[in-house]
Scaffold this active site. Sequence first.
Site, mmCIF file in Angstrom:
data_model
loop_
_atom_site.group_PDB
_atom_site.id
_atom_site.type_symbol
_atom_site.label_atom_id
_atom_site.label_comp_id
_atom_site.label_asym_id
_atom_site.label_seq_id
_atom_site.Cartn_x
_atom_site.Cartn_y
_atom_site.Cartn_z
ATOM 1 N N TYR A 185 0.828 -1.212 0.000
ATOM 2 C CA TYR A 185 0.000 0.000 0.000
ATOM 3 C C TYR A 185 0.863 1.262 0.000
ATOM 4 C CZ TYR A 185 -3.535 3.315 1.786
ATOM 5 O OH TYR A 185 -4.375 4.389 1.977
ATOM 6 N N LYS A 189 0.912 4.080 -2.921
ATOM 7 C CA LYS A 189 0.549 5.464 -2.647
ATOM 8 C C LYS A 189 1.701 6.424 -2.944
ATOM 9 C CE LYS A 189 -3.752 5.109 -1.430
ATOM 10 N NZ LYS A 189 -4.795 5.615 -2.363
#
Length: 307
Positions: A185, A189
């Site tokens: 993640y 991002k």
Amino acid sequence: MGICDDRVVIVTGGGRGLGRAHALAFAAEGAKVVVNDLGVGLDGSAGTGSAGSGSAGSGSAGTGSPAGQVVEEIRALGGQAVAHGGDVATEEGAASLVATALDSFGRLDTLVNNAGFLRDRMLVNLGEDDWDAVMRVHVKGHFLPLRHAAAYWRAEAKAGREPAARVVNTTSGAGLSGSVGQGNYAAAKAGIVGLTLVAAAEMGRYGIQVNAIAPAARTRMTEQAFAGLEGVPEDVSPLVVWLGSAASAGVTGRVFEAEGGRITVMEGWRPGPTAEKGARWSPAEAGETTLRLLADAEAPQPVYGAS
């Protein structure tokens, strides 16, 4: 009169959490909204909330789906909205998303890339499938809608109708500082920040502004990873609406953090202390010099969850 009167706005992942709050906030400011949501679970698994029919790329979404429910909320308040249930991380889904806006409302002004899910693991336990799935939905799920929207806006600009186009991408504090147990993640991002900067530089000539937000709010994605969050999605949406409006003219290539009543302009990588020898360093010299430079440098932001 709202600051988004007559603007047409796409919100991906708009069926729940932050996306739902954004869609409702845009509608409250006069926008016509395309609410996209695939209706999947927190980890991207199917069968946990979509009542729509059709394939993932088809774009159909039933009234009982998360996207359909938000559309009904907007219409009940007197707004205009349509649902889209396609997978924006596919070429077909992204193309049909932009086509839905054009077919339904005749134009597109703002794209809010928000769709995503989590598959958290410590790195040594993180499987390739979980890495690929998270990178796909976040990074590819930003890239493909952005590319299709930008192609439309570029054609408009070349036809002499330069748009006041806006893109709001969604990064995270995990992407800016790292987050223990979220290597996939955090990497995705961080990639979205890089995509935002490049898109802003490339697309400004066509009247397209591209920014990113790093929201912090209690949603189904954050309630387990960040139990102490106080803000709610509705606290983040006013900034997103402003960035998605014509009122934000001149603001592009920026990253903002938003939580509760706080807005922060995030300042990313830039040159810090530097040493120049004019010749090649030996390893020992490089080490000694680096330690001196680090002594003069600002400490990095702590990684979320690090002890």
